[in-house]
Design a protein around this motif. Structure first.
Motif, PDB file in Angstrom:
ATOM      1  N   SER A   1      -3.098  -0.380  -8.678  1.00  8.12           N
ATOM      2  CA  SER A   1      -3.760  -1.122  -7.545  1.00  8.12           C
ATOM      3  C   SER A   1      -2.326  -1.522  -6.491  1.00  8.12           C
TER       4      SER A   1
ATOM      5  N   ASN B   1     -10.722   5.831  -1.020  1.00  9.82           N
ATOM      6  CA  ASN B   1     -11.510   4.377  -0.842  1.00  9.82           C
ATOM      7  C   ASN B   1     -10.573   3.595   0.080  1.00  9.82           C
TER       8      ASN B   1
ATOM      9  N   TYR C   1      -7.490   2.887  -0.049  1.00 12.11           N
ATOM     10  CA  TYR C   1      -6.733   2.080  -0.904  1.00 12.11           C
ATOM     11  C   TYR C   1      -5.370   2.118  -0.415  1.00 12.11           C
TER      12      TYR C   1
ATOM     13  N   TYR D   1      -2.639   3.295  -3.004  1.00 12.71           N
ATOM     14  CA  TYR D   1      -2.831   3.077  -4.260  1.00 12.71           C
ATOM     15  C   TYR D   1      -4.380   3.816  -4.594  1.00 12.71           C
ATOM     16  N   GLY D   2      -4.677   4.795  -3.860  1.00  8.34           N
ATOM     17  CA  GLY D   2      -5.834   5.495  -3.785  1.00  8.34           C
ATOM     18  C   GLY D   2      -5.611   6.654  -5.128  1.00  8.34           C
TER      19      GLY D   2
ATOM     20  N   TYR E   1      -4.611  -5.704   2.283  1.00  6.59           N
ATOM     21  CA  TYR E   1      -4.957  -4.595   1.004  1.00  6.59           C
ATOM     22  C   TYR E   1      -6.482  -4.026   1.521  1.00  6.59           C
ATOM     23  N   GLY E   2      -6.826  -2.909   0.931  1.00  8.02           N
ATOM     24  CA  GLY E   2      -8.029  -2.169   1.311  1.00  8.02           C
ATOM     25  C   GLY E   2      -8.042  -1.861   2.628  1.00  8.02           C
TER      26      GLY E   2
END
Lengths: 108, 118
Positions: free
Chosen positions: B103, A31, A33, A92-93, A50-51
C-alpha cells in the motif's frame, strides 16, 4: 514496472496562487491506487493523498487529488508559505511500488 | 503516535554489507507491513522491500539478489541488509509503515544517510 512521470520538474509560483501538478503512469494504475507525498528539506515525506483523491488525516482541504487510469493531478488551491516543497506521486496498484521523480514547488 | 527511527553505520566500504535497523515506538510492529525506501542524494525515492510482522517478505526485483529484510517482534524492530554495496547504494535510507498489504506509506522515519566509500 510502472514508470511515473511527473511534470513540470519545477513550478515557480507566488503564495496565494494555484498549483497544478501532474503525474502520468506508463500503464494504468490498478484501482487508482495513487498517493501523493510532500517532502521538505531535511524531512521525511509526508502522506497527503491516497486512493488518488482521499486526503490523509490532518491534511488541509486546499490539497486535492484527482485523476484515474494513467493521468493524475495534485492541486493546491491557494499556496501557503509552508507548501513550498517537493511533491512525489507513488503508485501501489502493482509491484514493485514506484515513485515519480518529483515536482519542486518554489517561490517565484 | 507511531514513530520510527533508523539506526546503523553511516559509512560502508564498497563490496561490504550495509546493515540498518528500524525501531518502532508508540505502537506494535505486529499486524502491519514494514518497508525500506531509499533516496540517493538529490534524486527520487526507490522502494527496496517490505516485511510482514510474521516474516514474509517482498523485494524490489532491481535489488532482490542483494537484499534481506528481517523482523524481531520482541524488540519491535525490523532490519535491512544490503550486500555487495557500491557507490550507487549511497543514499538516505528510510523505514516506513505500509498502510496495508502493498500500500502507501503512512508513517516514516527521519531517514539515515549511508555513504559507500573506501
Amino acid at each position: 514496472e510502472i514508470v511515473l512521470t511527473q511534470s513540470p520538474g519545477t513550478l515557480s509560483l507566488s503564495p496565494g496562487e494555484r498549483a497544478t501538478l501532474s503525474c502520468r503512469a506508463s500503464q494504468s494504475v490498478s484501482n487508482n491506487y495513487l498517493a501523493w507525498y510532500q517532502q521538505k528539506p531535511g524531512q521525511a515525506p509526508r502522506l497527503l493523498i491516497y486512493g488518488a483523491s482521499a486526503r490523509a488525516t490532518g491534511i488541509p482541504d486546499r490539497f486535492s487529488g484527482s485523476g484515474s487510469g494513467t493521468d493524475f493531478t495534485l492541486t493546491i488551491s491557494r499556496l501557503e508559505p509552508e507548501d513550498f516543497a517537493v511533491y512525489y506521486c507513488q503508485q501501489y496498484g502493482s509491484s514493485p511500488r514506484t515513485f515519480g521523480q518529483g515536482t519542486k514547488v518554489e517561490i517565484k | 503516535q507511531v514513530q520510527l527511527q533508523e539506526s546503523g553505520p553511516g559509512l560502508v566500504k564498497p563490496s561490504e554489507t550495509l546493515s540498518l535497523t528500524c525501531t518502532v515506538s508508540g505502537g506494535s510492529i505486529s499486524g502491519y507491513y514494514w518497508s525500506w525506501i531509499r533516496q540517493p542524494p538529490g534524486k527520487g525515492l526507490e522502494w527496496i522491500g517490505y516485511i510482514y510482522y510474521s516474516g514474509s517478505t517482498n523485494y524490489n526485483p532491481s535489488l532482490k539478489s542483494r537484499v534481506t529484510i528481517s523482523v524481531d517482534t520482541s524488540k519491535n524492530q525490523f532490519s535491512l541488509r544490503l550486500r555487495s554495496v557500491t557507490a550507487a547504494d549511497t543514499a538516505l535510507y528510510y523505514c516506513a509503515r505500509d498502510f496495508g498489504y502493498s500500500s502507501y506509506f503512512d508513517y516514516w522515519g527521519q531517514g539515515t544517510l549511508v555513504t559507500v566509500s573506501s
